[in-house]
Write a protein that holds these residues in place. Sequence first.
Motif, mmCIF file in Angstrom:
data_model
loop_
_atom_site.group_PDB
_atom_site.id
_atom_site.type_symbol
_atom_site.label_atom_id
_atom_site.label_comp_id
_atom_site.label_asym_id
_atom_site.label_seq_id
_atom_site.Cartn_x
_atom_site.Cartn_y
_atom_site.Cartn_z
ATOM 1 N N PRO A 130 -7.252 74.473 59.340
ATOM 2 C CA PRO A 130 -6.732 73.777 60.525
ATOM 3 C C PRO A 130 -6.135 72.425 60.139
ATOM 4 O O PRO A 130 -6.629 71.738 59.237
ATOM 5 N N LYS A 131 -5.060 72.039 60.822
ATOM 6 C CA LYS A 131 -4.384 70.792 60.498
ATOM 7 C C LYS A 131 -5.110 69.576 61.030
ATOM 8 O O LYS A 131 -4.866 68.453 60.572
ATOM 9 N N PHE A 132 -6.002 69.795 61.990
ATOM 10 C CA PHE A 132 -6.718 68.679 62.603
ATOM 11 C C PHE A 132 -8.212 68.982 62.600
ATOM 12 O O PHE A 132 -8.627 70.146 62.535
ATOM 13 N N ASN A 133 -8.983 67.918 62.678
ATOM 14 C CA ASN A 133 -10.444 68.056 62.721
ATOM 15 C C ASN A 133 -11.026 66.911 63.543
ATOM 16 O O ASN A 133 -10.435 65.814 63.612
ATOM 17 N N TYR A 134 -12.168 67.203 64.125
ATOM 18 C CA TYR A 134 -12.924 66.184 64.849
ATOM 19 C C TYR A 134 -14.038 65.664 63.946
ATOM 20 O O TYR A 134 -14.784 66.445 63.356
ATOM 21 N N VAL A 135 -14.147 64.336 63.851
ATOM 22 C CA VAL A 135 -15.238 63.685 63.124
ATOM 23 C C VAL A 135 -16.187 63.124 64.172
ATOM 24 O O VAL A 135 -15.806 62.220 64.939
ATOM 25 N N HIS A 136 -17.389 63.635 64.197
ATOM 26 C CA HIS A 136 -18.383 63.218 65.186
ATOM 27 C C HIS A 136 -19.373 62.256 64.537
ATOM 28 O O HIS A 136 -19.942 62.567 63.488
ATOM 29 N N ILE A 137 -19.557 61.111 65.177
ATOM 30 C CA ILE A 137 -20.478 60.082 64.679
ATOM 31 C C ILE A 137 -21.348 59.618 65.853
ATOM 32 O O ILE A 137 -20.939 59.708 67.025
ATOM 33 N N PRO A 138 -22.532 59.101 65.568
ATOM 34 C CA PRO A 138 -23.406 58.634 66.656
ATOM 35 C C PRO A 138 -23.039 57.214 67.086
ATOM 36 O O PRO A 138 -22.346 56.473 66.391
ATOM 37 N N CYS A 139 -23.544 56.838 68.254
ATOM 38 C CA CYS A 139 -23.385 55.475 68.761
ATOM 39 C C CYS A 139 -24.634 55.098 69.550
ATOM 40 O O CYS A 139 -25.353 55.970 70.037
ATOM 41 N N GLN A 140 -24.889 53.817 69.671
ATOM 42 C CA GLN A 140 -26.120 53.359 70.312
ATOM 43 C C GLN A 140 -26.043 53.385 71.832
ATOM 44 O O GLN A 140 -27.053 53.617 72.491
ATOM 45 N N GLN A 141 -24.854 53.105 72.373
ATOM 46 C CA GLN A 141 -24.732 53.039 73.824
ATOM 47 C C GLN A 141 -23.339 53.493 74.250
ATOM 48 O O GLN A 141 -22.454 53.682 73.422
ATOM 49 N N ARG A 142 -23.186 53.624 75.541
ATOM 50 C CA ARG A 142 -21.903 54.067 76.076
ATOM 51 C C ARG A 142 -20.876 52.938 75.960
ATOM 52 O O ARG A 142 -21.199 51.760 76.206
#
Length: 273
Positions: A130-142
Amino acid sequence: MSLSPMSTTLDRPKTTLPQTSLTLSPQPTSSKSPPTKSHQKQPTINHEATPLSANSKNTTTNPTVTTPSKPTERIKQARPAPTTSISPTTHEPPNKKLRQVIDSNPASINTICVTNTTASNFFQFPTTQPKFNYVHIPCQQRTTRQETRKLLRHLNINTSRILDISFPGRNIIGLLVHRHYLPEIISIMQIAKIPVLKDFDPTHPDNLKDPKYKNCSAPERETISKQCHRTRCLRAIATQPLTLIGKIASFFNSQGWINQADYDHIISGPRQL
């Protein structure tokens, strides 16, 4: 009658004049006469030494006549032309600004200098990846998308390479990037000690944290989760330029995140999104 001879000398009485002292009176001076030396103004003499210019002649101290020296002309040295290297191992930026950028962010050297590897990869058959990908990372708050981009810039991440920012779950941020930028952003995350969620599924029912879906069954939660992610994908496609709309829509369709009807509608009228 006879004449007697006359005497040659006449006997005259001697008269003596009285001696008188003669004095000469001074003649009156007229106003038109030139002033005497006593009335002339003496010129003022400045005893301070004045510096002599380089081109002036010294007639008092040196009797010989000297010709003024010509000012020396400054010889301009030609600057060497900047050399750029396009070898795959060494990278020399063309100016100091690019060198400072590379020193501050070594990972950005791939976006500044063109290498032989990049040029050779272009003349290859397209891959099935695939030409694109999603990189998922955590976060502390909205947070918001603008604040997320601001924080990413502090990590020396080129935010122009991030095509979309989504929030598929609670305390989860998704970054849509091209696959060529994927190794660079992962290396930056590793340096910053930010964990990358490789096995994260944005359509999983556990991502539904809204209490109104608590009493729904598992199939219903799965359908609702896919519908929510479909809405996020359509919103991401609508914000892209025309040159990327078809490519990103094709990627989402291959992943099953949008259906074929959505893809056909996007391709038929991309300006209506």
